[in-house]
Design a protein around this motif. Sequence first.
Motif, PDB file in Angstrom:
ATOM      1  N   UNK A 449       0.755  -1.373  -0.090  1.00 52.89           N
ATOM      2  CA  UNK A 449      -0.188   0.060  -0.270  1.00 52.89           C
ATOM      3  C   UNK A 449       0.985   1.270   0.173  1.00 52.89           C
ATOM      4  N   UNK A 450       0.254   2.317  -0.271  1.00 53.88           N
ATOM      5  CA  UNK A 450       1.140   3.621  -0.149  1.00 53.88           C
ATOM      6  C   UNK A 450       1.509   3.973   1.128  1.00 53.88           C
ATOM      7  N   UNK A 456       2.473  10.796   7.377  1.00 56.29           N
ATOM      8  CA  UNK A 456       2.808  11.995   6.999  1.00 56.29           C
ATOM      9  C   UNK A 456       4.035  12.454   6.350  1.00 56.29           C
ATOM     10  N   UNK A 457       4.104  13.601   5.873  1.00 53.99           N
ATOM     11  CA  UNK A 457       5.550  13.951   5.358  1.00 53.99           C
ATOM     12  C   UNK A 457       5.329  15.358   4.833  1.00 53.99           C
ATOM     13  N   UNK A 464      20.800  24.105  -2.262  1.00 51.09           N
ATOM     14  CA  UNK A 464      20.681  22.837  -3.416  1.00 51.09           C
ATOM     15  C   UNK A 464      20.324  21.490  -2.530  1.00 51.09           C
ATOM     16  N   UNK A 465      20.100  21.442  -1.168  1.00 49.34           N
ATOM     17  CA  UNK A 465      19.710  20.295  -0.458  1.00 49.34           C
ATOM     18  C   UNK A 465      18.014  20.373  -0.330  1.00 49.34           C
ATOM     19  N   UNK A 466      17.558  19.352   0.072  1.00 44.31           N
ATOM     20  CA  UNK A 466      16.078  19.170   0.423  1.00 44.31           C
ATOM     21  C   UNK A 466      15.920  18.450   1.746  1.00 44.31           C
ATOM     22  N   UNK A 467      14.914  18.661   2.213  1.00 41.28           N
ATOM     23  CA  UNK A 467      14.683  17.798   3.460  1.00 41.28           C
ATOM     24  C   UNK A 467      13.320  17.134   3.426  1.00 41.28           C
ATOM     25  N   UNK A 468      13.074  15.854   4.180  1.00 44.20           N
ATOM     26  CA  UNK A 468      12.010  15.169   3.999  1.00 44.20           C
ATOM     27  C   UNK A 468      11.727  14.722   5.287  1.00 44.20           C
ATOM     28  N   UNK A 539       8.213  15.188  -0.422  1.00 41.50           N
ATOM     29  CA  UNK A 539       7.516  14.407   0.623  1.00 41.50           C
ATOM     30  C   UNK A 539       6.101  13.568   0.179  1.00 41.50           C
ATOM     31  N   UNK A 540       5.352  14.314  -0.709  1.00 40.11           N
ATOM     32  CA  UNK A 540       4.139  13.605  -1.320  1.00 40.11           C
ATOM     33  C   UNK A 540       4.501  12.563  -2.415  1.00 40.11           C
ATOM     34  N   UNK A 541       5.704  12.732  -3.018  1.00 41.30           N
ATOM     35  CA  UNK A 541       6.249  11.650  -3.889  1.00 41.30           C
ATOM     36  C   UNK A 541       6.238  10.437  -3.124  1.00 41.30           C
ATOM     37  N   UNK A 542       7.149  10.771  -1.867  1.00 42.57           N
ATOM     38  CA  UNK A 542       7.522   9.461  -1.209  1.00 42.57           C
ATOM     39  C   UNK A 542       6.190   8.763  -0.461  1.00 42.57           C
ATOM     40  N   UNK A 543       5.293   9.763  -0.169  1.00 42.39           N
ATOM     41  CA  UNK A 543       4.033   9.160   0.360  1.00 42.39           C
ATOM     42  C   UNK A 543       3.169   8.184  -0.561  1.00 42.39           C
ATOM     43  N   UNK A 544       3.317   8.738  -1.928  1.00 39.93           N
ATOM     44  CA  UNK A 544       2.676   7.906  -2.742  1.00 39.93           C
ATOM     45  C   UNK A 544       3.395   6.314  -3.337  1.00 39.93           C
ATOM     46  N   UNK A 545       4.463   6.225  -2.824  1.00 44.41           N
ATOM     47  CA  UNK A 545       5.073   5.170  -3.237  1.00 44.41           C
ATOM     48  C   UNK A 545       4.690   3.921  -2.399  1.00 44.41           C
ATOM     49  N   UNK A 546       4.649   2.742  -2.750  1.00 45.94           N
ATOM     50  CA  UNK A 546       4.041   1.448  -2.294  1.00 45.94           C
ATOM     51  C   UNK A 546       5.102   0.631  -1.653  1.00 45.94           C
ATOM     52  N   UNK A 547       4.903   0.123  -0.607  1.00 49.55           N
ATOM     53  CA  UNK A 547       5.761  -1.046   0.176  1.00 49.55           C
ATOM     54  C   UNK A 547       4.908  -1.681   1.155  1.00 49.55           C
ATOM     55  N   UNK A 548       5.666  -2.685   1.560  1.00 50.86           N
ATOM     56  CA  UNK A 548       4.759  -3.693   2.831  1.00 50.86           C
ATOM     57  C   UNK A 548       4.503  -3.012   3.946  1.00 50.86           C
ATOM     58  N   UNK A 549       3.286  -2.883   4.212  1.00 52.37           N
ATOM     59  CA  UNK A 549       2.877  -2.229   5.535  1.00 52.37           C
ATOM     60  C   UNK A 549       1.920  -3.366   6.290  1.00 52.37           C
ATOM     61  N   UNK A 550       2.427  -3.535   7.516  1.00 50.14           N
ATOM     62  CA  UNK A 550       1.364  -4.372   8.528  1.00 50.14           C
ATOM     63  C   UNK A 550      -0.054  -3.961   8.528  1.00 50.14           C
TER      64      UNK A 550
END
Length: 587
Positions: A449-450, A456-457, A464-468, A539-550
Amino acid sequence: MLTGGPLDVLTGDYLAELTLLILGRDRRKDPALGYAKTFPRQLEECLGLAVDRGVRIVTNAGGLNPAALADEVRTLAARLGVPVRVAHVEGGTPADGPWGRGALTADAYLGGAGIAACLRAGADIVVTGRVTDAALVTGPAAAHFGWDPDDPDDLDALAGAVVAGHVLECGTQATGGNYAFFTDAAARTRPGPRPRPGLRPGFPLAEIRSDGSSVVTKHPGTGGRVDIGTVTAQLLYETGGARYAGPDVTARLDSVRLEPDGPDRVRISGVRGEPPPPSLKVGVTRVGGWRNEVVLVLTGLDIEAKAALVKAQMEEALDAGAGRPAEVRWELSRTDRADADTEERASAYLRLVVRDRDPVRAGRAIGSAAVELALGSYPGFHATAPPGDAAPYGVFTAHYVDASAVTHTAVLPDGTRTVLPHPARTRPLAPAPPPPLPPLPPPGPTRRAPLGLVAGARSGDKGGDANIGVWVRSDAAWPWLVHTLTTDRLRALLPETAPLAVDRAVLPNLRAVNFTVYGILGEGVAARARFDPQAKALGEWLRSRWLDIPEALLPDGAPDPDPDPDSDPDPDPDSDPDPGPDSDPDP
């Protein structure tokens, strides 16, 4: 803010990295400029009201020329017939530095001591240049409570005010603006009276106490909300490690505690302070070169083949004529849909960006090359805009100089110039020791799931740097997040970060991890090197990514598993069961 309820000090933060570049160009055209021209226009509407209500105004709208803005405010007040005492703070450019030739601006980030001196001298309005965003809050608080950066007993209080200032600095981002869980119905329907006029969040305010603790809230009847989540999101915005350094004090973000204090009220407490580093940050802007862009529209079938054809044709043109630009970037955005019901939804965009120090190589020839292909390239050829000349782009870099190289001066309402000493007690900045991690969560069934269903993020830029910053809202989800979202996992989920240096800070009190991704924004926002040049949506791109979640952590109604799990680069959990903090170069 002036009409919504009680207020002692109204702050205004007008400066960002890009703003300083704009002000530098203004000042180059006219030495009398270099400040935010919008501020006097806004002040004209409310100066009388502020004076009548006894509200003091503190703003960094002075930019590169605070003295000129202070004079304009005096002129405005005289024209309006409003008696007002105006002071300003000067810091300015160190006499020498490592930034080299061609710098447009070079300004040190000052703390709140000059603001405090002006307020203690009776100023109604204080105009500053480049101070830290939090200094707009630490200065008034230090003036009110008598805090001294060189008194060890005041460091925690100052650090608490820094945290409050950081929460306030981006306005409505602390009251539900840009909030990851804006669709969460449960968060919008908490018990108790919840007036929500309109769709725009109200501005936040902080009730600061003598020990540095504070309550973040908003005026009654204004939109949005203040809760643990909205304050956490802003706390993570544009920060790095657990030590949040400033000119007055270094605040330990890993010591921050948040707790509800009633409807739309969040108490901030427990903040520990340490002496500031001996150096000051200096923001340097310069014109980096010339930039040009062409966006081609590809419609219907054979999108990849159309893109390959026109790219090859354009590359041939780029190698001819005035010579190939120093930097050439292509990006194909597949916004098209099959069997679309409108032409726009059937179309994708191919974006070409070139940059060079020579305006000719980055100039109109780029757009002209595209126009010359209009009758000899892919079917349906057209662009989103006519070709244009190259435009200059800016570069922001951060440097550090010894504080003794910078003079911090308060110009009081009576014209007296007072030089403020920098803190005598300093401490070189070093990474905070990693905190102990909670035990690994017990094994159980998972579902793809996403990430955003449970986390949240909030993301942003620093040069030139970014934080998430990523956080979860329950104690049950925290062990899973901190053991799962390591730097290796982040690089896998966000392939753009894979070749870059990434640091992770663990903030258990906030149930958060904060990543710093170095160099992802190139030379910074003004250079516009990336699709999202300020990393606002990283951060919203990261939140949209799928991985295995309990499954136990997923909300009811979570979507079905990813139909193409092999497309997700999430590492094999069997090969990397618990990377842990040792995988992070700087936990």
